[in-house]
Design an enzyme around this catalytic site. Sequence first.
Site, PDB file in Angstrom:
ATOM      1  N   GLU A 295      37.117  15.031  12.225  1.00  0.00           N
ATOM      2  CA  GLU A 295      36.229  15.226  11.223  1.00  0.00           C
ATOM      3  C   GLU A 295      36.330  13.694   9.339  1.00  0.00           C
ATOM      4  O   GLU A 295      36.927  14.312   8.128  1.00  0.00           O
ATOM      5  CB  GLU A 295      36.115  16.730   9.533  1.00  0.00           C
ATOM      6  CG  GLU A 295      34.972  16.854   8.915  1.00  0.00           C
ATOM      7  CD  GLU A 295      34.992  18.070   8.589  1.00  0.00           C
ATOM      8  OE1 GLU A 295      35.004  19.265   8.861  1.00  0.00           O
ATOM      9  OE2 GLU A 295      36.249  17.893   7.141  1.00  0.00           O
TER      10      GLU A 295
ATOM     11  N   ARG B  11      41.309  24.358  -6.197  1.00  0.00           N
ATOM     12  CA  ARG B  11      42.188  24.528  -7.285  1.00  0.00           C
ATOM     13  C   ARG B  11      41.284  23.970  -8.632  1.00  0.00           C
ATOM     14  O   ARG B  11      41.637  24.715  -9.692  1.00  0.00           O
ATOM     15  CB  ARG B  11      43.589  23.464  -6.982  1.00  0.00           C
ATOM     16  CG  ARG B  11      44.436  24.184  -5.891  1.00  0.00           C
ATOM     17  CD  ARG B  11      45.369  22.787  -6.162  1.00  0.00           C
ATOM     18  NE  ARG B  11      46.970  23.352  -4.682  1.00  0.00           N
ATOM     19  CZ  ARG B  11      45.959  23.227  -3.945  1.00  0.00           C
ATOM     20  NH1 ARG B  11      45.093  23.558  -2.625  1.00  0.00           N
ATOM     21  NH2 ARG B  11      47.739  24.012  -2.945  1.00  0.00           N
TER      22      ARG B  11
ATOM     23  N   ASP C  55      41.603  16.671   6.206  1.00  0.00           N
ATOM     24  CA  ASP C  55      41.083  17.008   4.427  1.00  0.00           C
ATOM     25  C   ASP C  55      42.547  17.482   4.208  1.00  0.00           C
ATOM     26  O   ASP C  55      42.571  17.656   2.577  1.00  0.00           O
ATOM     27  CB  ASP C  55      40.152  16.841   3.765  1.00  0.00           C
ATOM     28  CG  ASP C  55      39.831  18.455   2.974  1.00  0.00           C
ATOM     29  OD1 ASP C  55      40.563  19.431   3.911  1.00  0.00           O
ATOM     30  OD2 ASP C  55      38.455  18.634   2.801  1.00  0.00           O
TER      31      ASP C  55
ATOM     32  N   HIS D  73      38.036  29.289  -4.613  1.00  0.00           N
ATOM     33  CA  HIS D  73      39.350  29.072  -3.909  1.00  0.00           C
ATOM     34  C   HIS D  73      39.596  27.670  -4.584  1.00  0.00           C
ATOM     35  O   HIS D  73      40.494  27.577  -4.233  1.00  0.00           O
ATOM     36  CB  HIS D  73      39.395  29.581  -2.456  1.00  0.00           C
ATOM     37  CG  HIS D  73      39.241  28.381  -0.984  1.00  0.00           C
ATOM     38  ND1 HIS D  73      37.694  28.332  -0.900  1.00  0.00           N
ATOM     39  CD2 HIS D  73      39.755  27.021  -0.828  1.00  0.00           C
ATOM     40  CE1 HIS D  73      37.192  26.534  -0.612  1.00  0.00           C
ATOM     41  NE2 HIS D  73      38.730  26.209  -0.290  1.00  0.00           N
TER      42      HIS D  73
ATOM     43  N   GLU E 149      42.102  17.473  -1.564  1.00  0.00           N
ATOM     44  CA  GLU E 149      41.804  16.715  -0.299  1.00  0.00           C
ATOM     45  C   GLU E 149      40.921  15.530  -0.108  1.00  0.00           C
ATOM     46  O   GLU E 149      40.748  15.364   0.675  1.00  0.00           O
ATOM     47  CB  GLU E 149      40.458  17.479   0.066  1.00  0.00           C
ATOM     48  CG  GLU E 149      40.690  19.297   0.219  1.00  0.00           C
ATOM     49  CD  GLU E 149      41.550  20.299  -1.232  1.00  0.00           C
ATOM     50  OE1 GLU E 149      41.965  21.214  -1.263  1.00  0.00           O
ATOM     51  OE2 GLU E 149      41.176  19.746  -2.048  1.00  0.00           O
TER      52      GLU E 149
ATOM     53  N   HIS F 135      39.463  35.578  -2.415  1.00  0.00           N
ATOM     54  CA  HIS F 135      40.613  34.551  -2.032  1.00  0.00           C
ATOM     55  C   HIS F 135      42.066  35.264  -2.695  1.00  0.00           C
ATOM     56  O   HIS F 135      42.735  35.253  -3.650  1.00  0.00           O
ATOM     57  CB  HIS F 135      40.918  33.108  -2.377  1.00  0.00           C
ATOM     58  CG  HIS F 135      41.425  32.202  -1.419  1.00  0.00           C
ATOM     59  ND1 HIS F 135      42.699  32.181  -2.171  1.00  0.00           N
ATOM     60  CD2 HIS F 135      41.005  31.345  -0.819  1.00  0.00           C
ATOM     61  CE1 HIS F 135      43.324  31.101  -0.985  1.00  0.00           C
ATOM     62  NE2 HIS F 135      42.365  30.678  -0.098  1.00  0.00           N
TER      63      HIS F 135
END
Length: 374
Positions: free
Chosen positions: A119, A215, A97, A213, A133, A245
């Site tokens: 995936e 957004r 993704d 992590h 994603e 991160h």
Amino acid sequence: MKKVLIVFGTRPEAIKMAPVVHAFRARSDRFDTRVCVTGQHREILDQVLSFFDIHPDYDLNIMKPGQDLNQLTAAVILAMAPVLDEFQPDLLFVHGDTTTSAICALAGYYAGVKVCHVEAGLRTRDIYSPFPEELNRQLTARIASLHFAPTVHAKANLVAEGINAEQVFITGNTIIDALNYATGKVDTVETPELQQLKSYLGNKAPLILVTCHRRENFGAGLESICSALKRIAESHDIQLIYPVHPNPNISSVVRAKLDATRNIHLIKPLSYPAFIWLMKNCKFIITDSGGIQEEGNALGKQVLLLRSNTERPEVLGAGGVQLVGTDSEAIVSSAEVLLNNPMRNSLHHFPYGNGHAAADILSITIQEYVQAVP
């Protein structure tokens, strides 16, 4: 002989594609296999490449300080074009993704290359969560010719979107292949990094692993998460281990909020084997990660997921993941249950396969493409 280009750019992609790289490179009688990394993650990507002994044939090294999604998107597609022109692969493998996956798939489409999506089929149906994603997955699905879905549910998602069922194959998830490889090595190595982690076991206090992590959690969400972590740490005899991160949107907030709390250890991002050791030895995990839902489930660990939805609903049914979002009260109350009731840490079943996903992907590719196409 068919030419295969396997592309990835982030640490999670590298971990999950490493078994695929090794599977295809082991069949040099069938495939000329090359690896291209975009460098969407840099230092933490290089750690994984070293651990899995993968030496890229092409390194685009596109990441720059402060780079936003527009700049990243443009950099990936511009850098991929000459690689595709030079190698002219028959098949282009992308994973999952990321911006690397979606934009490299698009570059492959422009170049007339068949795209294979590892995936495939994970969905939340909300293109803003996880961002970006979810949209990346949907875009890649429209481009791909072969779809390697980890579960029955993932295949059903693709078929419901109009993807030909004969192009979708259930393989399990390559994360289990990688996890099996890693756990076999972790117990045989000793590094300063692992020694530091083991030192936290000195006072017998349970270890709680935290990662964050995404957004969509930047800003108020992350501040609420930090408030919850501080409350949990201050009210229990635990050691909360948080590999932070490097993104300044994360690190600046986390260090300002949590650095002074005695039993919260803010550490640098861990190498993959050290991270596996920590997952194996923690009591439970608090995270917003996608892949950790699968890894934690495979290792028998409960996961409190710092998101409002998940593209991996199988883990909810398996009893391994609880959605808590970013609400401080929900995080604290859910953590209290796990700290006070160890029986809640047992899982019902595991949905992601038996660790042979990469071998199955190789076999399917030979059957569906190499043998079917002269």
